[in-house]
Scaffold this motif. Structure first.
Motif, PDB file in Angstrom:
ATOM      1  N   ALA A  67       0.845  -1.201   0.000  1.00 20.48           N
ATOM      2  CA  ALA A  67       0.000   0.000   0.000  1.00 20.48           C
ATOM      3  C   ALA A  67       0.877   1.246   0.000  1.00 20.48           C
ATOM      4  N   PRO A  68       0.752   2.115  -1.010  1.00 23.22           N
ATOM      5  CA  PRO A  68       1.568   3.341  -1.031  1.00 23.22           C
ATOM      6  C   PRO A  68       1.096   4.318   0.033  1.00 23.22           C
ATOM      7  N   THR A  69       2.045   5.080   0.580  1.00 24.76           N
ATOM      8  CA  THR A  69       1.706   6.087   1.583  1.00 24.76           C
ATOM      9  C   THR A  69       1.279   7.401   0.953  1.00 24.76           C
ATOM     10  N   GLU A  70       1.613   7.614  -0.315  1.00 20.31           N
ATOM     11  CA  GLU A  70       1.199   8.804  -1.038  1.00 20.31           C
ATOM     12  C   GLU A  70       1.009   8.451  -2.500  1.00 20.31           C
ATOM     13  N   MET A  71       0.051   9.115  -3.147  1.00 22.21           N
ATOM     14  CA  MET A  71      -0.229   8.780  -4.538  1.00 22.21           C
ATOM     15  C   MET A  71       0.836   9.287  -5.492  1.00 22.21           C
ATOM     16  N   VAL A  72       1.329  10.484  -5.254  1.00 24.58           N
ATOM     17  CA  VAL A  72       2.368  11.060  -6.115  1.00 24.58           C
ATOM     18  C   VAL A  72       3.549  11.428  -5.230  1.00 24.58           C
ATOM     19  N   GLY A  73       4.657  10.732  -5.417  1.00 22.70           N
ATOM     20  CA  GLY A  73       5.823  10.961  -4.582  1.00 22.70           C
ATOM     21  C   GLY A  73       7.078  11.158  -5.410  1.00 22.70           C
ATOM     22  N   ARG A  74       8.187  11.395  -4.710  1.00 20.02           N
ATOM     23  CA  ARG A  74       9.460  11.628  -5.376  1.00 20.02           C
ATOM     24  C   ARG A  74      10.308  10.366  -5.320  1.00 20.02           C
ATOM     25  N   VAL A  75      10.757   9.928  -6.496  1.00 17.45           N
ATOM     26  CA  VAL A  75      11.774   8.896  -6.598  1.00 17.45           C
ATOM     27  C   VAL A  75      13.104   9.626  -6.788  1.00 17.45           C
ATOM     28  N   VAL A  76      14.088   9.315  -5.951  1.00 16.77           N
ATOM     29  CA  VAL A  76      15.332  10.080  -5.939  1.00 16.77           C
ATOM     30  C   VAL A  76      16.479   9.217  -6.447  1.00 16.77           C
ATOM     31  N   ALA A  77      17.121   9.683  -7.516  1.00 15.83           N
ATOM     32  CA  ALA A  77      18.306   9.027  -8.060  1.00 15.83           C
ATOM     33  C   ALA A  77      19.550   9.722  -7.514  1.00 15.83           C
ATOM     34  N   THR A  78      20.558   8.913  -7.160  1.00 14.75           N
ATOM     35  CA  THR A  78      21.801   9.444  -6.595  1.00 14.75           C
ATOM     36  C   THR A  78      22.995   8.773  -7.270  1.00 14.75           C
ATOM     37  N   ALA A  79      24.019   9.558  -7.542  1.00 15.21           N
ATOM     38  CA  ALA A  79      25.305   9.026  -7.991  1.00 15.21           C
ATOM     39  C   ALA A  79      26.371   9.477  -7.005  1.00 15.21           C
ATOM     40  N   ALA A  80      27.089   8.529  -6.431  1.00 11.63           N
ATOM     41  CA  ALA A  80      28.198   8.830  -5.524  1.00 11.63           C
ATOM     42  C   ALA A  80      29.496   8.400  -6.194  1.00 11.63           C
ATOM     43  N   TYR A  81      30.573   9.159  -5.951  1.00 10.03           N
ATOM     44  CA  TYR A  81      31.853   8.807  -6.556  1.00 10.03           C
ATOM     45  C   TYR A  81      32.984   9.231  -5.639  1.00 10.03           C
ATOM     46  N   ALA A  82      34.183   8.728  -5.910  1.00  8.97           N
ATOM     47  CA  ALA A  82      35.345   8.897  -5.037  1.00  8.97           C
ATOM     48  C   ALA A  82      35.645  10.368  -4.803  1.00  8.97           C
TER      49      ALA A  82
ATOM     50  N   GLY B  86      32.249  13.061  -3.849  1.00  6.64           N
ATOM     51  CA  GLY B  86      31.310  13.630  -4.803  1.00  6.64           C
ATOM     52  C   GLY B  86      29.948  12.956  -4.753  1.00  6.64           C
ATOM     53  N   LYS B  87      28.919  13.734  -4.997  1.00  5.69           N
ATOM     54  CA  LYS B  87      27.560  13.201  -4.981  1.00  5.69           C
ATOM     55  C   LYS B  87      26.670  14.096  -5.837  1.00  5.69           C
ATOM     56  N   ALA B  88      25.817  13.470  -6.623  1.00  5.34           N
ATOM     57  CA  ALA B  88      24.849  14.204  -7.440  1.00  5.34           C
ATOM     58  C   ALA B  88      23.488  13.552  -7.276  1.00  5.34           C
ATOM     59  N   VAL B  89      22.439  14.375  -7.254  1.00  6.31           N
ATOM     60  CA  VAL B  89      21.085  13.889  -6.971  1.00  6.31           C
ATOM     61  C   VAL B  89      20.127  14.425  -8.030  1.00  6.31           C
ATOM     62  N   ALA B  90      19.158  13.580  -8.425  1.00 10.34           N
ATOM     63  CA  ALA B  90      18.131  14.008  -9.389  1.00 10.34           C
ATOM     64  C   ALA B  90      16.812  13.336  -9.018  1.00 10.34           C
ATOM     65  N   PRO B  91      15.752  14.118  -8.719  1.00  7.88           N
ATOM     66  CA  PRO B  91      14.445  13.536  -8.387  1.00  7.88           C
ATOM     67  C   PRO B  91      13.531  13.459  -9.603  1.00  7.88           C
ATOM     68  N   VAL B  92      12.598  12.514  -9.578  1.00  6.95           N
ATOM     69  CA  VAL B  92      11.513  12.454 -10.557  1.00  6.95           C
ATOM     70  C   VAL B  92      10.215  12.181  -9.808  1.00  6.95           C
ATOM     71  N   ARG B  93       9.095  12.709 -10.343  1.00  2.00           N
ATOM     72  CA  ARG B  93       7.779  12.448  -9.757  1.00  2.00           C
ATOM     73  C   ARG B  93       7.223  11.152 -10.334  1.00  2.00           C
ATOM     74  N   LEU B  94       6.612  10.358  -9.455  1.00  2.00           N
ATOM     75  CA  LEU B  94       6.047   9.091  -9.889  1.00  2.00           C
ATOM     76  C   LEU B  94       4.765   8.845  -9.113  1.00  2.00           C
ATOM     77  N   MET B  95       3.738   8.430  -9.825  1.00  2.00           N
ATOM     78  CA  MET B  95       2.436   8.185  -9.213  1.00  2.00           C
ATOM     79  C   MET B  95       2.266   6.706  -8.929  1.00  2.00           C
ATOM     80  N   ALA B  96       1.695   6.390  -7.771  1.00  2.00           N
ATOM     81  CA  ALA B  96       1.324   5.026  -7.418  1.00  2.00           C
ATOM     82  C   ALA B  96      -0.132   4.817  -7.821  1.00  2.00           C
ATOM     83  N   ALA B  97      -0.332   4.074  -8.904  1.00  2.00           N
ATOM     84  CA  ALA B  97      -1.673   3.909  -9.474  1.00  2.00           C
ATOM     85  C   ALA B  97      -2.317   2.640  -8.927  1.00  2.00           C
ATOM     86  N   ALA B  98      -2.888   2.764  -7.743  1.00  2.00           N
ATOM     87  CA  ALA B  98      -3.475   1.607  -7.070  1.00  2.00           C
ATOM     88  C   ALA B  98      -4.972   1.473  -7.323  1.00  2.00           C
TER      89      ALA B  98
END
Length: 303
Positions: free
Chosen positions: A87-102, A105-117
């Motif tokens: 069961a999703p806690t919210e219908m439209v939430g943020r999925v967060v992508a992360t890249a870490a490197y030596a 360094g760190k970079a982050v990019a979010p996308v919106r995604l809907m839980a269509a239940a």
């Protein structure tokens, strides 16, 4: 100076894209994460991708997520599958992508995604735009495509109540958000003798758009195609919409606070039945580009 710049972290860019804006049972979404090394002096080392999703969604990598070295100006991409997992806690939430490197360094990019239940009684759904649907209490969300909503093109997704709209009925909803998938993307209220059947008469919609204000559209001759429109150009989501039927006339209004209302126009559709279907709807109005969007709604009432 080159040695100093070569040793400086945070010289990277990360982008995240998704093939569809919703995950439904049996229909996952694919998130593609792309890391770009913008450091012109040295390779990025030990690059690792990860994706985190809200509760109720699960993430599975489809490609290797780590690379020992990414040269200057080069990219490293990986795909992740996102699925419903409870069961999703919210219908439209943020999925967060992360890249870490030596080097920290760190970079982050979010996308919106809907839980269509899906939705529950008393609602039904109709999809002519590959739409998916979600409901949490009084909140409704629809994610879908749709080339246009005019003339011979009627591509929309709707959550509706069957036979609930008649003479003297008032339907209201707040469009809380709308993706700008096209300048004429529409989200709002929709009425038709039978919303599950293309070509049905008594066709009216009152909608907000990203670029053209509030639109009241209707099918004047009853052939199941929109051919008439009135506009009020000062509104964007969030906005409260109200559609009132009085005999053969349908008055569309919009408000930013639910107190002061602006009349968008009056529709006179052909062939309206005594009892019609009424609901909330969206179309991406993407102009045949396959683009998709999410619209969210709150407080849909029919009285």
């Amino acid at each position: 100076m080159p040695d100093l710049l070569a040793a400086t972290p945070y010289q990277a860019a990360l982008t995240a894209g998704v093939d569809r804006g919703a995950v439904a049972e049996g229909t996952p979404a694919t998130v593609t994460v792309t890391f770009t090394n913008r450091n012109g002096f040295t390779a990025a080392r030990g690059v690792t991708h990860s994706v985190t999703a809200p509760e109720g969604m699960a993430v599975k990598p489809l490609d290797p997520v780590s690379k020992a070295s990414v040269a200057s100006g080069e990219t490293f991409a990986a795909r992740f599958e996102v699925l419903l997992a409870g069961a999703p806690t919210e219908m439209v939430g943020r999925v967060v992508a992360t890249a870490a490197y030596a080097g920290g360094g760190k970079a982050v990019a979010p996308v919106r995604l809907m839980a269509a239940a899906g939705v529950g009684d008393p609602y039904r759904t109709a999809s002519f735009n590959d739409a998916v649907f979600g409901q949490a209490g009084d909140e409704i969300a629809i994610e879908g495509a749709g080339a246009d909503l005019w003339g011979g093109t009627n591509e929309f997704g709707a959550v509706y109540r069957a036979g609930a709209y008649g003479d003297g009925t008032v339907a209201q909803v707040t469009v809380t958000s709308q993706d700008a998938s096209g300048g004429w993307a529409r989200a709002g209220l929709i009425v038709r003798d039978d919303l599950g059947t293309q070509g049905s008469a008594g066709y009216v919609n009152l909608a907000i758009t990203p670029s053209n204000g509030c639109a009241l559209s209707w099918d004047a001759d009853g052939d199941g195609r929109f051919d008439s429109i009135e506009l009020s150009g000062s509104f964007t989501a969030p906005v409260r919409l109200r559609l009132t039927r009085s005999g053969a006339s349908y008055t569309g209004e919009a408000s930013t606070d639910g107190v002061t209302w602006t009349t968008v126009g009056t529709a006179t559709p052909g062939g309206a039945a005594a009892a019609q279907d009424v609901g909330v709807f969206m179309t991406a109005a993407n102009g045949w580009t396959d683009g998709r969007g999410i619209a969210t709604f709150d407080g849909f009432t029919v009285a």
